[in-house]
Design an enzyme around this catalytic site. Structure first.
Site, PDB file in Angstrom:
ATOM      1  N   LYS A   1      44.366  59.039  34.240  1.00 49.18           N
ATOM      2  CA  LYS A   1      43.646  58.231  33.251  1.00 49.18           C
ATOM      3  C   LYS A   1      42.807  57.180  33.966  1.00 49.18           C
ATOM      4  O   LYS A   1      43.001  56.901  35.164  1.00 49.18           O
ATOM      5  CB  LYS A   1      44.637  57.559  32.302  1.00 49.18           C
ATOM      6  CG  LYS A   1      45.575  56.553  32.965  1.00 49.18           C
ATOM      7  CD  LYS A   1      46.527  55.925  31.968  1.00 49.18           C
ATOM      8  CE  LYS A   1      47.452  54.922  32.670  1.00 49.18           C
ATOM      9  NZ  LYS A   1      48.340  54.237  31.713  1.00 49.18           N
TER      10      LYS A   1
ATOM     11  N   TYR B   1      27.180  28.024  44.159  1.00 49.61           N
ATOM     12  CA  TYR B   1      27.062  27.173  42.972  1.00 49.61           C
ATOM     13  C   TYR B   1      28.042  26.000  42.983  1.00 49.61           C
ATOM     14  O   TYR B   1      29.219  26.161  43.322  1.00 49.61           O
ATOM     15  CB  TYR B   1      27.303  28.010  41.716  1.00 49.61           C
ATOM     16  CG  TYR B   1      26.182  28.963  41.400  1.00 49.61           C
ATOM     17  CD1 TYR B   1      24.867  28.542  41.272  1.00 49.61           C
ATOM     18  CD2 TYR B   1      26.447  30.315  41.198  1.00 49.61           C
ATOM     19  CE1 TYR B   1      23.848  29.428  40.977  1.00 49.61           C
ATOM     20  CE2 TYR B   1      25.436  31.218  40.892  1.00 49.61           C
ATOM     21  CZ  TYR B   1      24.133  30.764  40.787  1.00 49.61           C
ATOM     22  OH  TYR B   1      23.122  31.643  40.487  1.00 49.61           O
TER      23      TYR B   1
END
Length: 418
Positions: free
Chosen positions: A44, A272
């Protein structure tokens, strides 16, 4: 017509070692205590980010006899790739989902009257019986019918089977403490699942049982029952100590490259908000990947990478598509490979280190890189693992549907690596 571009959309590369998948599958297969116990390879979420089709072929070649997926779409992808091994898809939110699965010989799971009705509808629509695994909740409190509703579900399933609309294959459940082999809930859940099997027999249903996942498959032979479902073990993603205990090998390597280098002076803030400020003059390397590529922003200041055999810390905030690496006084070159996740024996950062830094599981980390723009390549497994062989399901193991396409198959500066 304009030629299709071969330029990668982004700068993150994932290399999947299929020989590790084959090795891990054989480790699980050899641990199974009963010859009749089937081994399901759970693929999966695109095989936990490793590539479902390649992993499925490899696992089947190394001893798995079933494939497990979450959704019908995942099952259809495997069928379209020519994989005709038995497949179980266990989440369905519509009758159409079960119709599509039943039409291509994929087993389905029902956990309620509603989902059982989907299976009946699928049989009527496709003209073939739906093969159904009845999921019951033995203690995880997640999927599966509550135990007080199991008798009604069994009765309804028996009635549908008597009409030739479904074949009830198994009752199954999921362990809540599967990574703690000695936890008392494992015995409790096994006992409750066996109670449901006896209920089924009293109803007239001859069903099998499956309960154990990866670690119980390796540590609890009493829980092997008729099938084990192995996911994390296939990819070497069990908890660190257990992976070493059983000799499992991680299959994923994640890399990028140095896009730019620069020298900055002491006191220069980086990225940042200048969360990190250079304590002295040093060299920085820009790596052109970030949280859009699966590298969580929360790892800012807690991640290291490997360049030319040495570890260097990531500094400043991780951006959407860039991050900065403190190389100290070392000089690295633009274009050099940057290893984000690699080999423990080579001293690279590992998926388990990422998981520890994030207080999560290695399985979650692996799925971060299951993105359409990530460049994923595979290293083939040697020998039969590269092919898609015929698989014989042993006597007493789960049977593929008769006449279906399943026939016959079951920090502060650079750190030297130690």
């Amino acid at each position: 017509m304009e030629a299709r571009s071969t330029v990668p959309r982004r700068h993150l590369s994932v290399l999947v070692d299929l020989s590790a998948v084959a090795h891990n599958t054989r480790v699980v297969r050899q641990a199974v205590s009963r010859p009749a116990t089937a081994v399901m390879a759970v693929v999966k979420a695109d095989a936990y980010g490793h590539g479902a089709i390649d992993v499925a072929r490899t696992a089947l070649g190394a001893g798995a006899t079933w494939l497990g997926v979450c959704t019908t779409a995942e099952a259809l992808e495997l069928r379209r790739a020519g994989l005709d091994a038995p497949i179980l898809a266990w989440q369905h939110n519509s009758a159409q989902s079960m119709r599509l699965a039943t039409a291509v010989g994929v087993d389905v799971s029902a956990q309620s009257a509603r989902t059982l009705a989907f299976a009946v509808d699928a049989a009527r629509s496709t003209g073939r019986p739906a093969r159904v695994h009845l999921e019951v909740d033995t203690g995880l409190a997640r999927g599966g019918a509550a135990l007080q509703h199991s008798a009604a579900l069994l009765d309804a399933a028996k009635a549908a089977q008597d009409q030739g609309l479904i074949e009830v294959v198994s009752v199954w459940s999921h362990l809540s403490h599967g990574e703690v082999p000695g936890h008392p809930t494992l015995d409790d859940q096994a006992r409750l699942l066996d109670d449901v099997r006896r209920q089924a027999a009293d109803t007239g249903l001859d069903v099998r049982r499956h309960l154990a996942g990866s670690l119980p498959a390796l540590t609890r032979p009493d829980l092997h029952l008729d099938m084990i479902r192995t996911g994390s073990a296939l990819y070497g993603l069990l908890p660190y100590t257990e992976r070493h205990r059983f000799g499992l090998r991680p299959a994923m390597r994640v890399t990028s490259h140095v896009a730019l280098t620069k020298r900055v002076e002491a006191g220069q803030g980086v990225s940042y908000e200048h969360d990190w400020v250079a304590p002295s003059a040093l060299n920085l390397a820009l790596v052109p990947v970030g949280y859009a590529d699966g590298i969580p922003r929360s790892l800012s200041g807690r991640l290291a990478v490997c360049i030319r055999g040495r570890r260097y810390p990531v500094v400043g905030r991780i951006c959407m598509d860039q991050m900065m690496v403190n190389c100290g006084d070392e000089k690295v070159e633009e274009g050099e490979e940057v290893v984000l996740i690699g080999s423990e024996s080579d001293g690279d950062p590992t998926v388990h280190e990422w998981a520890l830094a994030m207080s999560t599981t290695p399985c979650e980390v692996a799925t971060y890189f299951d993105r359409p723009h990530v460049n994923r390549q595979t290293v083939p497994a040697p020998g039969p693992g590269r092919a898609e062989p015929a698989h014989e399901v042993r006597d007493g193991a789960f049977r593929p549907p008769a006449g279906s396409m399943c026939g016959g198959q079951a920090g502060a500066g650079p750190e030297r690596k130690k």
